[in-house]
Motif scaffolding. Structure first.
Motif, PDB file in Angstrom:
ATOM      1  N   LEU A 104       0.830  -1.206   0.000  1.00 31.87           N
ATOM      2  CA  LEU A 104       0.000   0.000   0.000  1.00 31.87           C
ATOM      3  C   LEU A 104       0.863   1.254   0.000  1.00 31.87           C
ATOM      4  O   LEU A 104       0.549   2.244  -0.684  1.00 31.87           O
ATOM      5  CB  LEU A 104      -0.916  -0.007   1.224  1.00 31.87           C
ATOM      6  N   GLN A 105       1.950   1.219   0.760  1.00 34.55           N
ATOM      7  CA  GLN A 105       2.829   2.382   0.864  1.00 34.55           C
ATOM      8  C   GLN A 105       3.502   2.712  -0.469  1.00 34.55           C
ATOM      9  O   GLN A 105       3.770   3.878  -0.778  1.00 34.55           O
ATOM     10  CB  GLN A 105       3.890   2.132   1.939  1.00 34.55           C
ATOM     11  N   SER A 106       3.753   1.696  -1.263  1.00 36.58           N
ATOM     12  CA  SER A 106       4.441   1.913  -2.538  1.00 36.58           C
ATOM     13  C   SER A 106       3.615   2.738  -3.527  1.00 36.58           C
ATOM     14  O   SER A 106       4.160   3.331  -4.459  1.00 36.58           O
ATOM     15  CB  SER A 106       4.797   0.564  -3.169  1.00 36.58           C
ATOM     16  N   GLY A 107       2.303   2.767  -3.331  1.00 41.25           N
ATOM     17  CA  GLY A 107       1.433   3.529  -4.213  1.00 41.25           C
ATOM     18  C   GLY A 107       1.067   2.817  -5.493  1.00 41.25           C
ATOM     19  O   GLY A 107       0.377   3.376  -6.363  1.00 41.25           O
ATOM     20  N   LYS A 108       1.498   1.578  -5.660  1.00 40.66           N
ATOM     21  CA  LYS A 108       1.224   0.837  -6.887  1.00 40.66           C
ATOM     22  C   LYS A 108      -0.259   0.516  -7.058  1.00 40.66           C
ATOM     23  O   LYS A 108      -0.715   0.264  -8.180  1.00 40.66           O
ATOM     24  CB  LYS A 108       2.028  -0.456  -6.909  1.00 40.66           C
ATOM     25  N   LEU A 109      -0.980   0.503  -5.942  1.00 37.03           N
ATOM     26  CA  LEU A 109      -2.396   0.129  -6.008  1.00 37.03           C
ATOM     27  C   LEU A 109      -3.328   1.329  -5.837  1.00 37.03           C
ATOM     28  O   LEU A 109      -4.524   1.147  -5.582  1.00 37.03           O
ATOM     29  CB  LEU A 109      -2.708  -0.914  -4.920  1.00 37.03           C
ATOM     30  N   LYS A 110      -2.796   2.535  -5.985  1.00 34.02           N
ATOM     31  CA  LYS A 110      -3.625   3.713  -5.698  1.00 34.02           C
ATOM     32  C   LYS A 110      -4.830   3.838  -6.638  1.00 34.02           C
ATOM     33  O   LYS A 110      -5.853   4.449  -6.279  1.00 34.02           O
ATOM     34  CB  LYS A 110      -2.779   4.976  -5.760  1.00 34.02           C
ATOM     35  N   ASP A 111      -4.717   3.252  -7.824  1.00 34.68           N
ATOM     36  CA  ASP A 111      -5.841   3.315  -8.761  1.00 34.68           C
ATOM     37  C   ASP A 111      -6.618   2.005  -8.825  1.00 34.68           C
ATOM     38  O   ASP A 111      -7.573   1.890  -9.605  1.00 34.68           O
ATOM     39  CB  ASP A 111      -5.324   3.657 -10.168  1.00 34.68           C
ATOM     40  N   ASP A 112      -6.195   1.029  -8.024  1.00 35.65           N
ATOM     41  CA  ASP A 112      -6.878  -0.273  -8.012  1.00 35.65           C
ATOM     42  C   ASP A 112      -7.586  -0.422  -6.663  1.00 35.65           C
ATOM     43  O   ASP A 112      -7.031  -0.913  -5.695  1.00 35.65           O
ATOM     44  CB  ASP A 112      -5.865  -1.404  -8.210  1.00 35.65           C
ATOM     45  N   GLU A 114     -10.060  -2.309  -5.759  1.00 36.32           N
ATOM     46  CA  GLU A 114     -10.353  -3.684  -5.340  1.00 36.32           C
ATOM     47  C   GLU A 114      -9.147  -4.312  -4.637  1.00 36.32           C
ATOM     48  O   GLU A 114      -9.281  -4.928  -3.582  1.00 36.32           O
ATOM     49  CB  GLU A 114     -10.750  -4.512  -6.565  1.00 36.32           C
ATOM     50  N   LYS A 115      -7.961  -4.147  -5.219  1.00 36.07           N
ATOM     51  CA  LYS A 115      -6.749  -4.689  -4.616  1.00 36.07           C
ATOM     52  C   LYS A 115      -6.411  -3.968  -3.308  1.00 36.07           C
ATOM     53  O   LYS A 115      -5.923  -4.578  -2.351  1.00 36.07           O
ATOM     54  CB  LYS A 115      -5.570  -4.571  -5.585  1.00 36.07           C
ATOM     55  N   THR A 116      -6.677  -2.686  -3.268  1.00 35.05           N
ATOM     56  CA  THR A 116      -6.432  -1.917  -2.046  1.00 35.05           C
ATOM     57  C   THR A 116      -7.306  -2.433  -0.908  1.00 35.05           C
ATOM     58  O   THR A 116      -6.835  -2.633   0.226  1.00 35.05           O
ATOM     59  CB  THR A 116      -6.722  -0.426  -2.280  1.00 35.05           C
ATOM     60  N   ALA A 117      -8.583  -2.672  -1.220  1.00 30.33           N
ATOM     61  CA  ALA A 117      -9.503  -3.201  -0.204  1.00 30.33           C
ATOM     62  C   ALA A 117      -9.065  -4.593   0.242  1.00 30.33           C
ATOM     63  O   ALA A 117      -9.159  -4.943   1.423  1.00 30.33           O
ATOM     64  CB  ALA A 117     -10.924  -3.245  -0.760  1.00 30.33           C
ATOM     65  N   GLU A 118      -8.546  -5.384  -0.700  1.00 28.08           N
ATOM     66  CA  GLU A 118      -8.075  -6.728  -0.372  1.00 28.08           C
ATOM     67  C   GLU A 118      -6.880  -6.662   0.575  1.00 28.08           C
ATOM     68  O   GLU A 118      -6.788  -7.442   1.530  1.00 28.08           O
ATOM     69  CB  GLU A 118      -7.694  -7.456  -1.659  1.00 28.08           C
ATOM     70  N   CYS A 119      -5.969  -5.727   0.325  1.00 32.39           N
ATOM     71  CA  CYS A 119      -4.805  -5.558   1.207  1.00 32.39           C
ATOM     72  C   CYS A 119      -5.232  -5.147   2.606  1.00 32.39           C
ATOM     73  O   CYS A 119      -4.723  -5.675   3.607  1.00 32.39           O
ATOM     74  CB  CYS A 119      -3.850  -4.512   0.627  1.00 32.39           C
ATOM     75  N   ILE A 120      -6.158  -4.216   2.676  1.00 33.05           N
ATOM     76  CA  ILE A 120      -6.625  -3.744   3.986  1.00 33.05           C
ATOM     77  C   ILE A 120      -7.313  -4.869   4.749  1.00 33.05           C
ATOM     78  O   ILE A 120      -7.107  -5.046   5.958  1.00 33.05           O
ATOM     79  CB  ILE A 120      -7.572  -2.539   3.807  1.00 33.05           C
ATOM     80  N   THR A 121      -8.122  -5.664   4.043  1.00 30.60           N
ATOM     81  CA  THR A 121      -8.804  -6.791   4.675  1.00 30.60           C
ATOM     82  C   THR A 121      -7.801  -7.796   5.220  1.00 30.60           C
ATOM     83  O   THR A 121      -7.953  -8.309   6.341  1.00 30.60           O
ATOM     84  CB  THR A 121      -9.734  -7.495   3.662  1.00 30.60           C
ATOM     85  N   THR A 122      -6.761  -8.064   4.447  1.00 32.61           N
ATOM     86  CA  THR A 122      -5.734  -9.017   4.889  1.00 32.61           C
ATOM     87  C   THR A 122      -4.992  -8.483   6.102  1.00 32.61           C
ATOM     88  O   THR A 122      -4.709  -9.231   7.046  1.00 32.61           O
ATOM     89  CB  THR A 122      -4.741  -9.299   3.750  1.00 32.61           C
ATOM     90  N   ILE A 123      -4.662  -7.195   6.103  1.00 38.38           N
ATOM     91  CA  ILE A 123      -3.965  -6.591   7.244  1.00 38.38           C
ATOM     92  C   ILE A 123      -4.819  -6.708   8.506  1.00 38.38           C
ATOM     93  O   ILE A 123      -4.325  -7.080   9.582  1.00 38.38           O
ATOM     94  CB  ILE A 123      -3.624  -5.121   6.953  1.00 38.38           C
ATOM     95  N   LEU A 124      -6.099  -6.407   8.384  1.00 35.36           N
ATOM     96  CA  LEU A 124      -6.990  -6.507   9.542  1.00 35.36           C
ATOM     97  C   LEU A 124      -7.124  -7.953  10.009  1.00 35.36           C
ATOM     98  O   LEU A 124      -7.173  -8.230  11.217  1.00 35.36           O
ATOM     99  CB  LEU A 124      -8.365  -5.930   9.186  1.00 35.36           C
TER     100      LEU A 124
END
Length: 306
Positions: A104-112, A114-124
């Motif tokens: 998330l910090q890298s900014g590679k998913l800033k326009d995605d 769905e993937k951003t939500a998936e990362c947040i869900t996994t972190i939680l």
């Protein structure tokens, strides 16, 4: 002056101590017997008897030393295993949290989104695992020192069990598991809701760890004959008769061949038994090798005056 790191294996120390006690005992006993057999007067017989008595006393002290040394060796091994296991348990979710946070910090998913939500869900989800591990260790520490205070209230356990099911559901990927629950209980039980929640969560986590492939786990609660029964079932690897006898002991970890040996810290079921006993209840397991397991908790219903 050069310093030497003396890292002696306590097992070797016990062996050396045993040999050091056994040899003098045998020699002294033999000397006492010879003295008695060769004695020509009362003084010689008394000397032989005193030698044997001294030998028996020394042997007793040596045996006590061996027992204490053996206990210390077992404790040292348990502590070393515990530190290694808890470090591994903590590292797994922490590594996942770090990886997804860096993504998330890298900014590679800033326009995605769905993937951003998936990362947040996994972190939680991984943070929930960390919380459960830490809670387990703190509960064990408090219970082992008789410092665990329970807030006992007379009410149905349905809320505590449902809370554990929902918490567990947030900890596991939905595509890995079929989690079902049947909670039908109206009888009041004098219990600490947080403690019962912890017991059921530990059983659910254990079911998850010892089930491979697509996991099918059930949590059921029912009333019968003045008692409330909580049952957690799985389709996992099951237990042998020998494993079932020791599964509730502290630091005992059953083997899971599919995952390369043992898993976990070995505290979950021990904590569950301790908390169930504090509620005047019982916990048991019905299992067979490769046939899944069913853990059953029976709690007495509260009286009318509770």
């Amino acid at each position: 002056m050069k310093r030497f790191d003396l890292n002696l294996d306590l097992t070797n120390v016990i062996v050396i101590l045993g040999a050091g006690v056994l040899l003098p005992v045998l020699l002294s006993t033999a000397a006492g017997i010879v003295a008695i057999s060769l004695a020509e007067d009362t003084a010689g017989i008394v000397t032989g008897i005193l030698v044997i008595c001294f030998t028996v006393t020394a042997a007793g002290c040596g045996m006590l030393a061996l027992v204490f040394a053996g206990r210390k060796a077992r404790l040292a091994r348990q502590q070393a295993d515990f530190i290694a296991n808890i470090s591994h348990e903590l590292r797994t979710p922490l590594s996942a949290i770090t990886l997804y946070a860096q993504t998330l910090q890298s900014g590679k998913l800033k326009d995605d989104h769905e993937k951003t939500a998936e990362c947040i869900t996994t972190i939680l989800r991984e943070a929930s695992w960390l919380d459960a591990i830490i809670d387990r260790v703190l509960t064990w520490r408090a219970s082992s020192k008789d410092m665990l205070d329970l807030n006992m209230k007379s009410e149905p356990v349905a809320g505590a069990v449902q809370g554990a099911v929902e918490r567990f559901r947030s900890m596991v990927p939905p595509d890995e598991i079929t989690l079902s629950s049947s909670i039908h209980s109206e009888l009041k039980v004098k219990h600490d809701a947080k403690a019962i929640n912890s017991v059921v969560l530990n059983l659910l986590i254990n079911a998850y760890k010892y089930t491979d492939g697509h996991r099918e786990i059930e949590a059921n609660v029912s009333d019968s004959s003045g008692c409330v029964t909580i049952e957690v079932k799985d389709n996992g690897i099951g237990l042998t008769a020998l494993q079932a006898k020791s599964i509730f002991l502290p630091f005992h970890r059953a083997e899971n061949p599919e995952r390369g040996g043992t898993t976990g810290v070995g505290l979950g079921l021990s904590i569950a038994r301790h908390l169930v006993n504090r509620h005047q209840g019982t916990i048991s397991v019905d299992s067979r090798h490769s046939g899944g397991s069913s853990f059953k908790i029976v709690l007495p219903a509260a009286g009318d005056d509770s």
